[in-house]
Design an enzyme around this catalytic site. Structure first.
Site, mmCIF file in Angstrom:
data_model
loop_
_atom_site.group_PDB
_atom_site.id
_atom_site.type_symbol
_atom_site.label_atom_id
_atom_site.label_comp_id
_atom_site.label_asym_id
_atom_site.label_seq_id
_atom_site.Cartn_x
_atom_site.Cartn_y
_atom_site.Cartn_z
ATOM 1 N N ASP A 1 0.849 -1.196 0.000
ATOM 2 C CA ASP A 1 0.000 0.000 0.000
ATOM 3 C C ASP A 1 0.882 1.243 0.000
ATOM 4 O O ASP A 1 1.935 1.258 -0.650
ATOM 5 C CB ASP A 1 -0.936 -0.048 1.224
ATOM 6 C CG ASP A 1 -2.257 0.659 0.990
ATOM 7 O OD1 ASP A 1 -2.245 1.902 0.869
ATOM 8 O OD2 ASP A 1 -3.305 -0.007 0.936
ATOM 9 N N HIS B 1 -3.598 5.960 3.816
ATOM 10 C CA HIS B 1 -4.335 4.789 3.357
ATOM 11 C C HIS B 1 -3.730 3.488 3.880
ATOM 12 O O HIS B 1 -4.437 2.618 4.389
ATOM 13 C CB HIS B 1 -4.358 4.799 1.828
ATOM 14 C CG HIS B 1 -5.312 3.846 1.200
ATOM 15 N ND1 HIS B 1 -4.953 2.565 0.833
ATOM 16 C CD2 HIS B 1 -6.614 3.980 0.854
ATOM 17 C CE1 HIS B 1 -5.984 1.954 0.282
ATOM 18 N NE2 HIS B 1 -7.015 2.793 0.286
ATOM 19 N N SER C 1 -11.387 -0.762 -0.083
ATOM 20 C CA SER C 1 -10.069 -0.769 0.570
ATOM 21 C C SER C 1 -10.186 -1.123 2.039
ATOM 22 O O SER C 1 -9.285 -1.733 2.620
ATOM 23 C CB SER C 1 -9.407 0.607 0.455
ATOM 24 O OG SER C 1 -8.976 0.863 -0.849
#
Length: 389
Positions: free
Chosen positions: A102, A133, A328
């Site tokens: 990521d 994120h 996600s």
């Protein structure tokens, strides 16, 4: 000249010329080697004619699956943990090695205190998470409690591989994810979690901005997408061959957020890469609705499993928490539950492999928890569920 990724195999036993020429050999003895360079069309043709080269494909953009803003922080913690019944499981992922590919991670966040985090930067932006994120996804996957609030599924995980495959701006190139996957296998990851996508629309936009006609830009992007899919499938074939020996990870990926059911119910698209690749567990997102669960309006269709992905509270760089939504956020729920099943199989004297754990995820998924008239194409085999006593 364009930028290309070249794949060849390093064999752990001697491979005869006949095996190379016919392509009939065991991938159990193969180690993927990837290189990236700018090549002319002539050089590409020459490489493709080399029997030792498995594949030559153009690079294409990667991007994180952009999250949707969520409601304010829940005072009761991450509802997704209860939804997948991780709060009732006796397993916590102890002894399982996991990987998150990521935007990196905030190693100083209290949610990861005491863990061994092994970072590797494939983005050239440097280790650490200046996007948020990756930290959020890792927190849901294996984060500890934060000021008494539980945010993670597999809180017993002690070793995590953090591959930074997206820059601080949330974008990257396909060679980054391919190299990171090979790295994760070499580091003996049991589970790999990815909440990112191959940016097909972004590639078309970039080409048209460079002056390419739209039809030619679309055709070129489609060729790159198909080539990268074949590259991904080739790597997964190596993983599958190695899995029988317990040295290959289960790969889990978010389905994507491109659907628009809020505009029209049939405005939904199928899972995107890498979730659409062979042997990858793809994950759709659901939210709460009248005591049941409902597919998120943005969630792509035809995923294998569903998991909580709406208003998920998890770790954020700087030591805080943030609530956001997206497939996600659903992906690390499945990854965390997979770690619990991996531990379950090991402790019941069944050899945990990617195939065995995937089978448990599918066979224990629940379908009786969704709102009436839920389409199976939206939620796959059902809501992922942790092993219970």
């Amino acid at each position: 000249m364009k930028r290309y990724i070249t794949l060849k195999y390093e064999f752990q036993r001697r491979i005869s010329k006949r095996e190379l020429d016919t392509g009939v050999y065991s991938l159990v003895h193969a180690r993927p080697l990837l290189s990236v360079e700018n090549l002319s069309e002539r050089a590409v043709s020459e490489l493709k004619a080399d029997p030792q080269i498995q594949m030559v494909v153009p690079t294409m953009p990667l991007r994180l699956i952009s999250p949707v803003a969520g409601d304010s922080l829940s005072l009761t913690g991450n509802w997704g943990i209860r939804a997948v019944r991780a709060d009732k499981s006796q397993y916590d992922g102890s002894g399982v090695c996991v990987a998150v590919l990521d935007t990196g991670i905030d190693t100083d966040h209290p949610a990861f205190a005491g863990m061994k985090l092994i970072e590797e930067d494939f983005s050239d932006h440097g280790n650490g998470d200046r996007n948020g994120h990756g930290t959020h996804c890792a927190g849901t996957f294996f984060g500890r409690n934060d000021n008494g609030r539980r945010i993670g599924i597999a809180r017993g995980v002690e070793r995590a591989l953090i591959g930074k495959v997206l820059g601080d701006d949330g974008v990257g190139q396909s060679e980054m994810i391919f190299k990171a996957l090979a790295w994760a296998m070499e580091q003996h990851a049991d589970i790999v979690s990815m909440s990112l996508g191959f940016d097909f629309p972004g590639m078309i936009t970039r080409l048209t901005e460079e002056g390419w006609p739209l039809t030619l830009a679309t055709s070129t992007a489609l060729e790159a997408y198909g080539s990268n899919l074949r590259m991904f499938d080739a790597l997964m074939a190596v993983f599958k061959a190695q899995a029988a020996f317990g040295v290959a990870p289960l790969v889990i990926s978010a389905a994507g957020n491109e659907s628009r059911r809020d505009i029209r119910s049939d405005y939904r698209v199928a899972v995107s890469l890498p979730a659409g690749a062979e042997d990858v567990v793809s994950v759709a997102a659901v939210g709460r609705h009248d005591g049941k669960f409902k597919v998120a309006e943005f969630s792509n269709a035809q995923a294998l499993l569903a998991a909580p992905g709406v208003d998920i509270t998890s770790a954020w760089p700087g030591g805080g928490l943030r609530t956001i939504s997206g497939t996600s956020m659903a992906c690390p729920h499945v990854s965390g539950v997979a770690a619990l099943w991996w531990q379950f199989l090991r402790e019941t004297d069944i050899k945990p492999t990617a195939r065995n754990v995937a089978a448990r995820l599918i066979s224990n998924a629940r379908k009786n928890v969704f709102v009436p008239h839920t389409d199976e194409a939206d939620v796959g085999q059902g809501l992922v569920t942790a092993p219970l006593p």
